[in-house]
Design a protein around this motif. Structure first.
Motif, PDB file in Angstrom:
ATOM      1  N   PRO A 152      60.640  54.179 104.405  1.00 24.53           N
ATOM      2  CA  PRO A 152      60.438  52.724 104.374  1.00 24.53           C
ATOM      3  C   PRO A 152      60.255  52.183 102.962  1.00 24.53           C
ATOM      4  CG  PRO A 152      58.459  53.855 105.145  1.00 24.53           C
ATOM      5  CD  PRO A 152      59.548  54.875 105.098  1.00 24.53           C
ATOM      6  N   GLN A 153      59.942  53.077 102.003  1.00 25.92           N
ATOM      7  CA  GLN A 153      59.801  52.645 100.615  1.00 25.92           C
ATOM      8  C   GLN A 153      61.090  52.022 100.081  1.00 25.92           C
ATOM      9  OE1 GLN A 153      58.307  55.300 101.850  1.00 25.92           O
ATOM     10  NE2 GLN A 153      56.194  55.068 101.199  1.00 25.92           N
ATOM     11  N   ALA A 154      62.232  52.327 100.694  1.00 25.80           N
ATOM     12  CA  ALA A 154      63.488  51.712 100.267  1.00 25.80           C
ATOM     13  C   ALA A 154      63.453  50.200 100.492  1.00 25.80           C
ATOM     14  CB  ALA A 154      64.667  52.331 101.010  1.00 25.80           C
ATOM     15  N   VAL A 155      62.874  49.775 101.609  1.00 24.43           N
ATOM     16  CA  VAL A 155      62.758  48.345 101.887  1.00 24.43           C
ATOM     17  C   VAL A 155      61.690  47.729 100.984  1.00 24.43           C
ATOM     18  CG1 VAL A 155      62.306  46.609 103.654  1.00 24.43           C
ATOM     19  CG2 VAL A 155      63.519  48.712 104.253  1.00 24.43           C
ATOM     20  N   LEU A 156      60.612  48.455 100.760  1.00 28.18           N
ATOM     21  CA  LEU A 156      59.609  47.979  99.808  1.00 28.18           C
ATOM     22  C   LEU A 156      60.251  47.769  98.444  1.00 28.18           C
ATOM     23  CD1 LEU A 156      56.538  47.424  99.303  1.00 28.18           C
ATOM     24  CD2 LEU A 156      56.408  49.781  98.486  1.00 28.18           C
ATOM     25  N   GLY A 157      61.147  48.688  98.062  1.00 28.61           N
ATOM     26  CA  GLY A 157      61.836  48.547  96.790  1.00 28.61           C
ATOM     27  C   GLY A 157      62.650  47.265  96.713  1.00 28.61           C
ATOM     28  N   LEU A 158      63.336  46.914  97.796  1.00 29.79           N
ATOM     29  CA  LEU A 158      64.108  45.670  97.813  1.00 29.79           C
ATOM     30  C   LEU A 158      63.215  44.477  97.516  1.00 29.79           C
ATOM     31  CD1 LEU A 158      66.343  46.224 100.980  1.00 29.79           C
ATOM     32  CD2 LEU A 158      67.016  46.476  98.582  1.00 29.79           C
ATOM     33  N   ALA A 159      61.985  44.502  98.046  1.00 29.02           N
ATOM     34  CA  ALA A 159      61.060  43.386  97.852  1.00 29.02           C
ATOM     35  C   ALA A 159      60.416  43.407  96.468  1.00 29.02           C
ATOM     36  CB  ALA A 159      59.978  43.423  98.933  1.00 29.02           C
ATOM     37  N   PHE A 160      59.867  44.557  96.064  1.00 30.06           N
ATOM     38  CA  PHE A 160      59.111  44.616  94.823  1.00 30.06           C
ATOM     39  C   PHE A 160      60.008  44.558  93.591  1.00 30.06           C
ATOM     40  CE2 PHE A 160      55.095  44.942  96.681  1.00 30.06           C
ATOM     41  CZ  PHE A 160      54.127  45.035  95.684  1.00 30.06           C
ATOM     42  N   ALA A 161      61.280  44.860  93.743  1.00 33.74           N
ATOM     43  CA  ALA A 161      62.198  44.801  92.608  1.00 33.74           C
ATOM     44  C   ALA A 161      62.796  43.414  92.407  1.00 33.74           C
ATOM     45  CB  ALA A 161      63.324  45.824  92.806  1.00 33.74           C
ATOM     46  N   TRP A 162      62.508  42.480  93.289  1.00 37.34           N
ATOM     47  CA  TRP A 162      63.190  41.186  93.276  1.00 37.34           C
ATOM     48  C   TRP A 162      63.035  40.444  91.952  1.00 37.34           C
ATOM     49  CZ3 TRP A 162      66.061  40.618  97.615  1.00 37.34           C
ATOM     50  CH2 TRP A 162      66.805  39.442  97.749  1.00 37.34           C
TER      51      TRP A 162
END
Length: 317
Positions: free
Chosen positions: A166-176
Motif C-alpha cells: 500500500p506504500q505505493a499509493v502513499l507514494g502517489l499522495a506524498f510525492a505530489w
C-alpha cells in the motif's frame, strides 16, 4: 468540538517526539486534536513539504531565478502542515478499528477514546479548508493539480486491506508536491517535474517501508498489509532498489532542468544519505527504524539546499 471524552486524554502517542510542546504547554483540551493532526510528529509534514521545495528549486533553475519563490515556499509550508493534518485525521477516522489492534497506534486519539469520530470529522473539515485557502493563492493549473491530489489521499487508508504494498499509493499522495512547485511557476507540467515525481514516489516507498518495520508483528496479527511484510527477508535489498531508483530519477530531472555541478552534488549527497540508511537498517529494531525514518528530513533538506544553491550559482554565472 466539545472537548475530550476520555480520562486518558493527556496520554502521549507512542511514536511522538518526546518532550514535544504539544505535551508540555498546549491547552489540555487541544492536545488530542493536535495529536490527530500529527503536530507532535512533525516528520510527516516535513516529508510532505520537501518535494514541494525540491520542485520549486528545479523550477528556479529552469527559469533562471536566483532562488525559489519565497512566497511559494511559505505557502507550501502552511499547506503541508494543514494537509498533513487533514490527511492524518482522515486516515485515523478510517483506521480507528485497525489502530486499536496495533500496539504503536492504539494510543492515538480515536482508538483510545480521546476524541469521537464526529469531532474528528469536524476537525478534518477545518484543516481541509485551511489547505484550500492556501491552494487558492496559486495559478489555475496549480489549483487543478492540487485538487487532483485528493484521489490517492482518499483511497490510501483502504489499500492496506487489499494491496501487498500500500506504500505505493502513499507514494502517489506524498510525492505530489514534486509536481506543485513546478506548475506554480510555469502553469504546466513538464518532463523534469514528472521525473521528480517518479523519483519521489520511490523515495516514499523506501522510507515508509523502514517506518513499517515497527509494526510487522502486529500488522500480521491484525491482517494489515505493508511493504515491510511483503518484502520480508528481502527488505533491505528492496529499500535499496527504491532508493536507487529515486536518486536516478531525481538526478535525471535535475539534469533536464539545467542543474549544474552544485545541484548534482546535492543529489549525490542525498543518495549517500539514503545508502547509509540501508546499511544501518536492522529489521529487528523498531526503534532504530523510526530513527532512520525520521532522518529522511535531513536527507530531503540536503537535496533542497543543493538544488537551491545551484539556482543561485547558475544565476550569478
Amino acid at each position: 468540538m466539545d472537548g475530550v471524552s476520555s480520562p486518558h486524554a493527556d496520554r502521549r502517542v507512542a511514536d511522538a517526539v518526546a518532550g514535544h510542546w504539544v505535551d508540555r504547554i498546549a491547552p489540555r483540551w487541544s492536545r488530542p486534536y493536535l495529536r490527530l493532526a500529527r503536530i507532535d510528529r512533525p516528520i510527516g509534514w516535513w516529508l510532505l513539504l520537501l518535494p514541494c521545495w525540491w520542485s520549486a528549486s528545479l523550477a528556479a533553475i529552469r527559469s533562471g531565478a536566483a532562488f525559489p519563490d519565497p512566497i511559494h515556499l511559505a505557502l507550501f509550508f502552511v499547506g503541508a502542515v494543514a494537509m498533513r493534518g487533514a490527511g492524518s485525521t482522515y486516515n485515523d477516522i478510517a483506521d480507528r478499528d485497525l489502530d486499536a489492534q496495533v500496539e504503536r497506534t492504539r494510543s492515538r486519539p480515536l482508538p483510545s477514546g480521546q476524541v469521537r469520530a464526529r469531532q474528528a470529522a469536524v476537525f478534518l473539515v477545518l484543516q481541509a479548508l485551511m489547505g484550500l485557502a492556501v491552494l487558492l493563492q496559486f495559478n489555475g493549473p496549480a489549483i487543478g493539480v492540487g485538487i487532483a491530489s485528493l484521489v490517492p489521499v482518499v483511497i490510501y487508508p483502504f489499500m492496506k486491506r487489499v494491496m501487498p504494498v500500500p506504500q505505493a499509493v502513499l507514494g502517489l499522495a506524498f510525492a505530489w508536491g514534486a509536481l506543485m512547485g513546478w506548475v506554480a511557476v510555469f502553469a504546466r507540467l513538464d518532463v523534469p517535474a514528472l521525473l521528480l515525481y517518479a523519483g519521489t514516489i520511490a523515495w516514499v516507498i523506501g522510507y515508509d517501508t523502514i517506518y513499517a518495520v515497527q509494526d510487522i508483528e502486529d500488522d500480521e496479527i491484525a491482517g494489515i498489509r505493508s511493504s515491510a511484510r511483503f518484502f520480508g527477508r528481502r527488505m533491505r535489498g528492496a529499500i535499496g532498489l527504491c532508493y536507487g531508483t529515486s536518486v536516478g530519477f531525481v538526478a535525471l530531472a535535475a539534469v533536464l532542468a539545467g542543474a549544474g555541478p552544485v545541484g548534482l552534488l546535492g543529489v549525490a549527497l542525498f543518495g549517500a544519505h539514503l545508502g547509509r540508511q540501508v546499511l544501518r537498517l536492522d529489521t529487528r529494531d523498531g526503534r532504530g527504524a523510526l530513527t532512520l525514518f525520521r532522518s529522511n528530513r535531513e536527507a530531503g533538506l540536503i537535496l533542497f539546499l543543493g538544488l537551491a544553491a545551484d539556482a543561485a550559482v547558475t544565476h550569478i554565472l
